[in-house]
Scaffold this active site. Structure first.
Site, PDB file in Angstrom:
ATOM      1  N   SER A 127       0.832  -1.208   0.000  1.00 55.28           N
ATOM      2  CA  SER A 127       0.000   0.000   0.000  1.00 55.28           C
ATOM      3  C   SER A 127       0.865   1.255   0.000  1.00 55.28           C
ATOM      4  CB  SER A 127      -0.873  -0.015   1.260  1.00 55.28           C
ATOM      5  OG  SER A 127      -1.445   1.250   1.471  1.00 55.28           O
ATOM      6  N   TYR A 152      -2.314  -1.274  10.797  1.00 55.62           N
ATOM      7  CA  TYR A 152      -2.515  -1.867   9.469  1.00 55.62           C
ATOM      8  C   TYR A 152      -1.367  -1.465   8.530  1.00 55.62           C
ATOM      9  CZ  TYR A 152      -3.846  -1.682   4.600  1.00 55.62           C
ATOM     10  OH  TYR A 152      -3.799  -1.777   3.236  1.00 55.62           O
ATOM     11  N   LYS A 156       1.895  -3.675   6.584  1.00 59.06           N
ATOM     12  CA  LYS A 156       2.302  -3.693   5.170  1.00 59.06           C
ATOM     13  C   LYS A 156       3.801  -3.449   5.061  1.00 59.06           C
ATOM     14  CE  LYS A 156      -1.502  -4.737   3.231  1.00 59.06           C
ATOM     15  NZ  LYS A 156      -1.636  -6.077   2.649  1.00 59.06           N
ATOM     16  N   ASN A 200     -15.767   2.399   5.808  1.00 56.32           N
ATOM     17  CA  ASN A 200     -14.806   3.424   6.218  1.00 56.32           C
ATOM     18  C   ASN A 200     -14.358   4.256   5.028  1.00 56.32           C
ATOM     19  OD1 ASN A 200     -14.419   2.615   9.003  1.00 56.32           O
ATOM     20  ND2 ASN A 200     -13.501   0.760   8.148  1.00 56.32           N
TER      21      ASN A 200
HETATM   22  N1  UFG Z   1     -13.348  10.541   3.197  1.00 58.67           N
HETATM   23  C1  UFG Z   1     -14.427  11.361   3.509  1.00 58.67           C
HETATM   24  N2  UFG Z   1     -15.545  10.778   4.017  1.00 58.67           N
HETATM   25  C2  UFG Z   1     -15.639   9.427   4.231  1.00 58.67           C
HETATM   26  C3  UFG Z   1     -14.538   8.604   3.918  1.00 58.67           C
HETATM   27  C4  UFG Z   1     -13.399   9.197   3.411  1.00 58.67           C
HETATM   28  O1  UFG Z   1     -14.363  12.571   3.319  1.00 58.67           O
HETATM   29  O2  UFG Z   1     -16.690   8.973   4.715  1.00 58.67           O
HETATM   30  C5  UFG Z   1     -12.149  11.141   2.602  1.00 58.67           C
HETATM   31  C6  UFG Z   1     -10.878  10.925   3.403  1.00 58.67           C
HETATM   32  O3  UFG Z   1     -10.713  11.952   4.360  1.00 58.67           O
HETATM   33  C7  UFG Z   1      -9.817  10.960   2.278  1.00 58.67           C
HETATM   34  C8  UFG Z   1     -10.535  10.357   1.083  1.00 58.67           C
HETATM   35  O4  UFG Z   1     -11.928  10.501   1.358  1.00 58.67           O
HETATM   36  O5  UFG Z   1      -9.487  12.286   1.964  1.00 58.67           O
HETATM   37  C9  UFG Z   1     -10.240   8.881   0.867  1.00 58.67           C
HETATM   38  O6  UFG Z   1     -10.483   8.171   2.072  1.00 58.67           O
HETATM   39  P1  UFG Z   1     -10.568   6.568   2.103  1.00 58.67           P
HETATM   40  O7  UFG Z   1     -10.947   6.178   3.495  1.00 58.67           O
HETATM   41  O8  UFG Z   1     -11.429   6.079   0.999  1.00 58.67           O
HETATM   42  O9  UFG Z   1      -9.089   6.117   1.745  1.00 58.67           O
HETATM   43  P2  UFG Z   1      -7.716   6.456   2.496  1.00 58.67           P
HETATM   44  O10 UFG Z   1      -6.894   7.229   1.518  1.00 58.67           O
HETATM   45  O11 UFG Z   1      -7.893   7.017   3.823  1.00 58.67           O
HETATM   46  O12 UFG Z   1      -7.169   4.979   2.747  1.00 58.67           O
HETATM   47  C10 UFG Z   1      -6.792   4.180   1.672  1.00 58.67           C
HETATM   48  C11 UFG Z   1      -7.012   2.707   1.995  1.00 58.67           C
HETATM   49  C12 UFG Z   1      -6.079   2.255   3.072  1.00 58.67           C
HETATM   50  C13 UFG Z   1      -4.663   2.643   2.797  1.00 58.67           C
HETATM   51  C14 UFG Z   1      -4.571   4.110   2.458  1.00 58.67           C
HETATM   52  C15 UFG Z   1      -3.200   4.459   2.012  1.00 58.67           C
HETATM   53  O13 UFG Z   1      -8.332   2.502   2.424  1.00 58.67           O
HETATM   54  O14 UFG Z   1      -6.141   0.849   3.125  1.00 58.67           O
HETATM   55  O15 UFG Z   1      -5.452   4.430   1.395  1.00 58.67           O
HETATM   56  O16 UFG Z   1      -3.057   5.842   1.940  1.00 58.67           O
HETATM   57  F1  UFG Z   1      -3.878   2.412   3.852  1.00 58.67           F
END
Ligand code: UFG
Length: 339
Positions: A127, A152, A156, A200
């Site tokens: 990741s 998590y 990785k 999430n």
């Molecule tokens: N976001 C929102 N509302 C939500 C969910 C997310 O505004 O309900 C925003 C987050 O703040 C972020 C973007 O949308 O700016 C993406 O969020 P995600 O949760 O979809 O993804 P992340 O980038 O946080 O996480 C992903 C993977 C993880 C991994 C990570 C690596 O889910 O497994 O990328 O950066 F570790």
């Protein structure tokens, strides 16, 4: 004769798409999965797309006997693509031992079983979380690894190190693929992401909100230093991601790798904000997404997007599908979910 590829976690989100792509490229697929986060009918759904039933063993990588059984029954495994792991960032902070145990023990047991069976080719699901908030964007494989934001993410990073060390000390040849943000679903809408409980991640939450299952999407933060104040990520279609796995295992099987342990970023190279995602989704679906702005989510970084040029060059792979296609397929999957 078709070469046999073992796909751990092959009933999961990225594993199922990769299994289809492998079959379509002429490989024989053996899936092992403990079904802890996947539906039991996924191998059947894979067969519905490819026309070929993948072999399936319900097995847990934390159980060495399960792995022995698998390699004893299939002594002709040419390569392994290893997805099986827990992947919820939030849950990992609440239950770190659960994550360290499952993700590390599973990987170590797999490496031991591969060594015993003389199976030397491994592609590992990693990741971009290993980069943390990078100092420079786009982020290349040369960027320093930062302290993980979650257990998590740490699993990785540690798994990459374990695999690298084993590749340095044995005949193992390995490629770690560092994904940016995989979204979307197969165009058949037969396989896709199956979030358990409240999602999430942004896109499953968004599609569930559009479908009326959730009241309102919370946009985490509008004061980031980005063009519209919301966080930026490099979203990549899961089918593009699956195709990169095909190229990675091919590279190993054809012995084209330059080093025993290689890493590649998998992204499109373009970053989109949360509001870009909402707007594009509304455009392709014709459905409005009720949303509200809230505080930043703890642990979130501001912006990250990939420099995918190493994968473009050495894997001969490039992401083909754009944001509209990613969101259209995610919406089609949401609407068919459960059918
Ligand atoms: N976001 C929102 N509302 C939500 C969910 C997310 O505004 O309900 C925003 C987050 O703040 C972020 C973007 O949308 O700016 C993406 O969020 P995600 O949760 O979809 O993804 P992340 O980038 O946080 O996480 C992903 C993977 C993880 C991994 C990570 C690596 O889910 O497994 O990328 O950066 F570790």
């Amino acid at each position: 004769m078709a070469e046999k590829i073992l796909v751990t976690g092959g009933a999961g989100y990225i594993g199922s798409h990769t299994s289809v792509v492998l079959q379509e490229a002429g490989y024989e697929v053996l899936i092992i999965d403990n079904l802890s986060n996947a539906r039991a009918d996924v191998p059947h759904r894979i067969a519905g797309i490819s026309g070929i039933q993948p072999a399936f063993i319900k097995a847990d990588l934390c159980n060495e006997k399960d792995l022995d059984y698998c390699f004893d029954r299939h002594p002709d495994i040419a390569g392994v693509i290893h997805f099986a792991a827990y992947k919820s960032v939030g849950e990992s902070s609440a239950f770190p031992l659960k994550y360290y145990h499952n993700n590390l023990a599973g990987t170590i047991n797999l490496l031991k079983a591969m060594q015993q069976a003389n199976c030397r080719n491994l592609v590992f699901s990693s990741s971009c979380t290993v980069y943390g908030q990078p100092d420079q964007l786009p982020v290349s494989e040369e960027a320093p690894l930062k302290e993980a934001f979650s257990p998590y993410g740490n699993t990785k990073r540690i798994c990459e190190e374990i695999i690298r060390d084993q590749a340095g000390a044995s005949s193992l040849q390995a490629i770690a693929l560092r994904y940016f943000n995989p979204i979307g679903a197969h165009h058949s809408a037969q396989i896709g992401e199956l979030p358990v409980g409240i999602p999430n991640n942004l896109v499953p939450y968004l599609t569930q909100t559009a479908a009326g299952k959730r009241e309102s999407l919370k946009v985490f933060g509008r004061d980031y230093n980005t063009h519209d104040g919301t966080g930026i990520r490099d979203y990549i279609h899961v089918v593009d991601l699956a195709e990169a796995h095909l190229e990675a295992i091919r590279r190993l099987l054809e012995q084209k790798n330059k080093e025993a342990f290689e890493v590649f970023n998998l992204g499109t190279g373009t970053g989109y904000s949360v509001l870009d995602i909402i707007n594009t989704f509304e455009k392709v679906s014709g459905v409005r997404v009720r949303h509200e702005f809230t505080d930043r989510r703890a642990g979130d970084i501001e912006s990250v997007w990939a420099d995918p040029s190493k994968a473009n060059r050495y894997l001969g792979w490039k992401a083909r599908l754009g944001l509209e296609e990613m969101l259209r397929s995610a919406w089609a999957w949401e609407q068919l979910l459960g059918s």
